[in-house]
Design an enzyme around this catalytic site. Sequence first.
Site, PDB file in Angstrom:
ATOM      1  N   GLN A   1       1.866  -1.998   5.905  1.00 14.01           N
ATOM      2  CA  GLN A   1       2.119  -0.656   6.454  1.00 14.01           C
ATOM      3  C   GLN A   1       2.473  -0.653   7.937  1.00 14.01           C
ATOM      4  OE1 GLN A   1      -0.724   2.375   5.515  1.00 14.01           O
ATOM      5  NE2 GLN A   1       0.350   2.782   3.607  1.00 14.01           N
ATOM      6  N   PHE A   2       1.773  -1.471   8.716  1.00 10.79           N
ATOM      7  CA  PHE A   2       2.060  -1.585  10.143  1.00 10.79           C
ATOM      8  C   PHE A   2       1.810  -3.024  10.550  1.00 10.79           C
ATOM      9  CE2 PHE A   2       1.115   2.845   9.651  1.00 10.79           C
ATOM     10  CZ  PHE A   2       2.046   3.464  10.461  1.00 10.79           C
TER      11      PHE A   2
ATOM     12  N   PHE B   1      -1.618  -4.211  11.171  1.00  9.17           N
ATOM     13  CA  PHE B   1      -2.565  -4.452  10.068  1.00  9.17           C
ATOM     14  C   PHE B   1      -2.220  -5.718   9.284  1.00  9.17           C
ATOM     15  CE2 PHE B   1      -2.637   0.363  10.239  1.00  9.17           C
ATOM     16  CZ  PHE B   1      -3.708   0.384  11.114  1.00  9.17           C
TER      17      PHE B   1
ATOM     18  N   LEU C   1      -5.853  -1.701  -0.650  1.00 10.25           N
ATOM     19  CA  LEU C   1      -5.745  -1.885   0.795  1.00 10.25           C
ATOM     20  C   LEU C   1      -6.212  -3.305   1.117  1.00 10.25           C
ATOM     21  CD1 LEU C   1      -5.474   0.516   3.127  1.00 10.25           C
ATOM     22  CD2 LEU C   1      -7.747  -0.333   3.622  1.00 10.25           C
ATOM     23  N   ALA C   2      -5.337  -4.291   0.954  1.00 12.45           N
ATOM     24  CA  ALA C   2      -5.759  -5.690   1.060  1.00 12.45           C
ATOM     25  C   ALA C   2      -4.553  -6.543   1.401  1.00 12.45           C
ATOM     26  CB  ALA C   2      -6.371  -6.136  -0.264  1.00 12.45           C
ATOM     27  N   GLU C   3      -4.280  -6.652   2.698  1.00 13.53           N
ATOM     28  CA  GLU C   3      -3.067  -7.360   3.127  1.00 13.53           C
ATOM     29  C   GLU C   3      -3.059  -8.827   2.687  1.00 13.53           C
ATOM     30  OE1 GLU C   3      -4.683  -5.184   4.992  1.00 13.53           O
ATOM     31  OE2 GLU C   3      -3.161  -3.654   5.406  1.00 13.53           O
TER      32      GLU C   3
ATOM     33  N   HIS D   1      -1.034   0.613  15.962  1.00 11.81           N
ATOM     34  CA  HIS D   1       0.206   1.050  15.322  1.00 11.81           C
ATOM     35  C   HIS D   1       1.435   0.806  16.182  1.00 11.81           C
ATOM     36  CE1 HIS D   1      -2.827   3.193  13.042  1.00 11.81           C
ATOM     37  NE2 HIS D   1      -1.932   3.405  12.097  1.00 11.81           N
TER      38      HIS D   1
ATOM     39  N   GLU E   1       0.861  -1.194   0.000  1.00  9.96           N
ATOM     40  CA  GLU E   1       0.000   0.000   0.000  1.00  9.96           C
ATOM     41  C   GLU E   1       0.895   1.241   0.000  1.00  9.96           C
ATOM     42  OE1 GLU E   1      -2.216  -0.772   3.553  1.00  9.96           O
ATOM     43  OE2 GLU E   1      -2.845  -2.701   2.754  1.00  9.96           O
TER      44      GLU E   1
ATOM     45  N   PRO F   1      -5.110  -9.510   8.569  1.00  8.92           N
ATOM     46  CA  PRO F   1      -5.832 -10.092   7.436  1.00  8.92           C
ATOM     47  C   PRO F   1      -4.935 -11.018   6.597  1.00  8.92           C
ATOM     48  CG  PRO F   1      -6.279  -7.754   7.611  1.00  8.92           C
ATOM     49  CD  PRO F   1      -5.192  -8.052   8.592  1.00  8.92           C
TER      50      PRO F   1
END
Lengths: 439, 326
Positions: free
Chosen positions: B82-83, B86, B58-60, B129, B29, B89
Site C-alpha cells: 500500500q505504501f 509499510f 494485512l501482511a506484507e 506515508h 491489501e 515487514p
Amino acid sequence: MYKFKFADIGEGIHEGKLLKWMFDVGDEVKDGDTLFLVETDKVNAEIPSPVDGVIKKLLAEEGDTIHVGDVVVEIDDGEESESLEEKSEKKGETRKETIDEGKDMAGVVGELEVGEDVLESSDENEGKEEITSKKKSLATPVARKLAKDLGIDINSISGSGANGRVMKEDIYKASEMKEKSDQKDDSKGNNKKSYIKDIDIPKIKIDGEVERVKVSKMRKTIAENMVLSKSVIPHASSMDDFDVSELVEFRKEQKEIADKQGIKLTYMPFIIKAITLALKEYPILNSSYDMENEEIILKKYYNIGIAVDTPEGLMVPVVKNADRKGILEISKEMNDLIEKSQNRTIGLENLRGGTFSITNYGAVGSTYGVPVIKYPEAAILGIGRITKKPVVKDGEIVIRDIVPISLSIDHRIIDGADAGRFLNKVKEYLQDPMLLLLS
Amino acid sequence: MPLLNNIGALTYALEQEMEKDKSVVVYGEDAGLEGGVFRATKGLQEKFGEKRVFDTPLAEAGIVGSAVGMAINGLKPVVEIQFSGFMLPAYNQIVAHVARMRNRSRSRYKLPMVIRMPYGGGVRSPEHHSESPETLFAHIPGLKVVIPSTPYDTKGLLLSAIREEDPVIFMEPKRIYRAFKQEVPEEDYTIPIGKAKVVKKGEDITVVAWGALVREASKAIKTLEEKEGISVELIDLRTISPIDKETIIESVKKTGRFLVVHEAVKSFGPGAELISIVNEGAFLYLEAPPSRVTGLDVTVPLPKSEHFFMVDERRIMDKIKELVKY
C-alpha cells in the site's frame, strides 16, 4: 468555505470513531493544527487541518463513527463557497482534494493533486536532436581553476597530456602567449592602456642644452607600469621605525653557517619570511581588486617580488611560494634571481605571478621612501637603510639598530588600520627573529 | 488514443497484460474488491475474477513471500504494497529471497515478479506515508528498481517489468498519480529497463531527476531558460538500478556540469551514487563540482512542515544558477 472530508489515514480503513474535537465553532485554526482525534481499529490518529480559517460547522459529535469521505467539519477559509470542480474548471487550476471521483472512489491518505493538464505526447526520440556544442577540453578541476584565474579559455588550448589533456604547463604557456599578444596590442595603442593617451600632456619646454636619449624597451615598460599603478591604484602609505638590533645579531651568527654552504645571507630573506607570516594573518594585503567583476581576489599563495636595481632599470623577480621555504632556501633562490636579473638572463616566468613586493632602497643608502605598488598587487613594503640611532628603551637612551619601513597600500580595499596592524605584525617578527624560526 | 493519468496508465497496462498473459496475477491489501488504496487495480477483479485478482491479509511479508513461490512455479505475480513506508515487514523476504533466488539456484529458478508501491511525499500524509526509500532496494544486488514519471512511461515500464525474468521493484510517485494526463497508445509497447531518457537537450548543465521531481525540474528549467538563458539538459533516470551510466556520462562530457535532484534524504542517497559515477566517468570534463538537491536528513515532516523538506522549483533553480556561475 472548505469542506473537510475524513480521509483514509492508512492501511485502507473505512471508518473511525471521533474521539475528541480540538476546536469549537468560531475558533481560528491554522494549517497543520490538529482538528480532531480519531480512533480506528489500528491506531489513534491526530487529523490535521489542511487550511487556515475559522471553524464554521462541526458535522459529527465526539463518539460518532465517521466514514471515509464524510464531510466532518466546515472551515471558512475565505474562499467562495463553490464546488472544487467548478473552481478548477473556471480557473483551469489543479485542484487538491481527497480523491472522491464518484461514489465508488473511497478516500486516500492525504491529498492528491487532481489535474487536467495534458503532457505532450511522449516521443522516444525526444531530446535526440543534436545540439552542436562547443569543444570541451580534457582537464582536471585544478587545471580548470588555474585557467580561470589566469583568464584563459581552456577549451582553446591543445593539451600536451595523455589523450590531449590540458596540463598546468600548457596553461602557463598559453598565459604567456596571451600576455605577449596583449603587449603587442598595447604597443598599437588600442587597448586598456589608452588611459595614458586620454591625458592631455603639455609639451616640454626646453630652456638650455640637452641631450636626448632614446628610451629603451624596458624603460618604456617600467614607465607604463608605473603610470598604470599610479593611475589606477589610490596609494596611501604608512611608516614606522623598526628596532632590528636582535636581527642584526642573529644574522651575524647565521651568516657563518650560510657562508659555509656558499650562501650569501642578507636581511632580505628574514623580511620575506616575516611578511609571508603576516600576510597569512592579514590576507587582504595579499590580494587584488578586480574592478570589472567587483570582487576582491584573495590569493592563497605567497609569491614575493623583490625590486632589483639593474643597469637597464628596475626589475621585480619573484620568490614563489615563499611561505613554504626556509630562510636559507629563500636566500639561495633570491640571490640567484637577483644575479639573473642583473645579467638579463632571467626568464619571464620568474618575473610573473607576484602577490606582494618589497623594495629595498636602503641597499643604495636611501633612508626614507614611498614605494609604488606593482599593479595588480595590493601593497608594497619599502625598506630603508639600517642605522645606529639613539632611542629611548625602558626609560634609558640606548644605541640601537633602526630601520625605517614604509608600506604603500591600495586604499580602495585596504584601510589604514589594517595596514597598521599588518606592519605591527611584521615588526613583531623582525624585532624578535626567533619567532620566525618557531613559525 | 486514451488520455490517461498515471493511475489510469497503471490500470491500463495491467489490464492489457493480464489479457495477453494468463500467468499474471495481481494481489495486495484491498487490491481486489476496492481496486487498491489508490485505485490502480480498479475493475480488474471484476474482469479477471478472484483467482487472478484478490485481497490479502494485512501482511506484507506474506504478500511478497507468497509471490516468490508463485514466480518459481510459473506465475507472474504483480503485488501491491500500500505504501513504501509499510514494505519493511517484507524487506527480509525481498533481501533474503527475492533478490537472491536466481543466484541461490544458479539460475535454475528465474523470478518474474513485480512489487509495486506508491512512494514519496508532498501529499500531506500522516507518518510512514511519505518516504522515498529507493536506495534500500537499489543497494541490494539482484533487484531492478524502476520509477516512472509520466503516463506513457508508466505503461511502457510496467509492461517491461512484468515481462522481466528477474524481480522488479516498481515505485510509483504518488504525488503525481492524478496530477496530469497524457496520451497512452493502445498498442503494445515497452520501455527498456536500465535506459534513461534524455527529456531535453541542453548545453550548460546536465540535470538528472526521476519520479515527481521530473516535473519540478522541468518547471525550474523552463524558467531558467526563459529568464537567464541557461541551457539545461534534462535526463529522466527512469531506472534507479541498474543506472544508465552511459547516457549520464555522455551528457556530462558535453555540458561539464552535473546536478542530481531527488526527494530521498541526502546522506547515502541515490545522488551520492550518481555523483560517483560522474566523477569516475567524466572527471576531466567537469567545470563545477557534481552536486545534488535532495530531501533533508530528517524523517519526512507532517503536513505543517512538509514544504521545508520537499525539493521545489526554487531550490533546483538556485543550485543550477550556482553551478553554471561556478
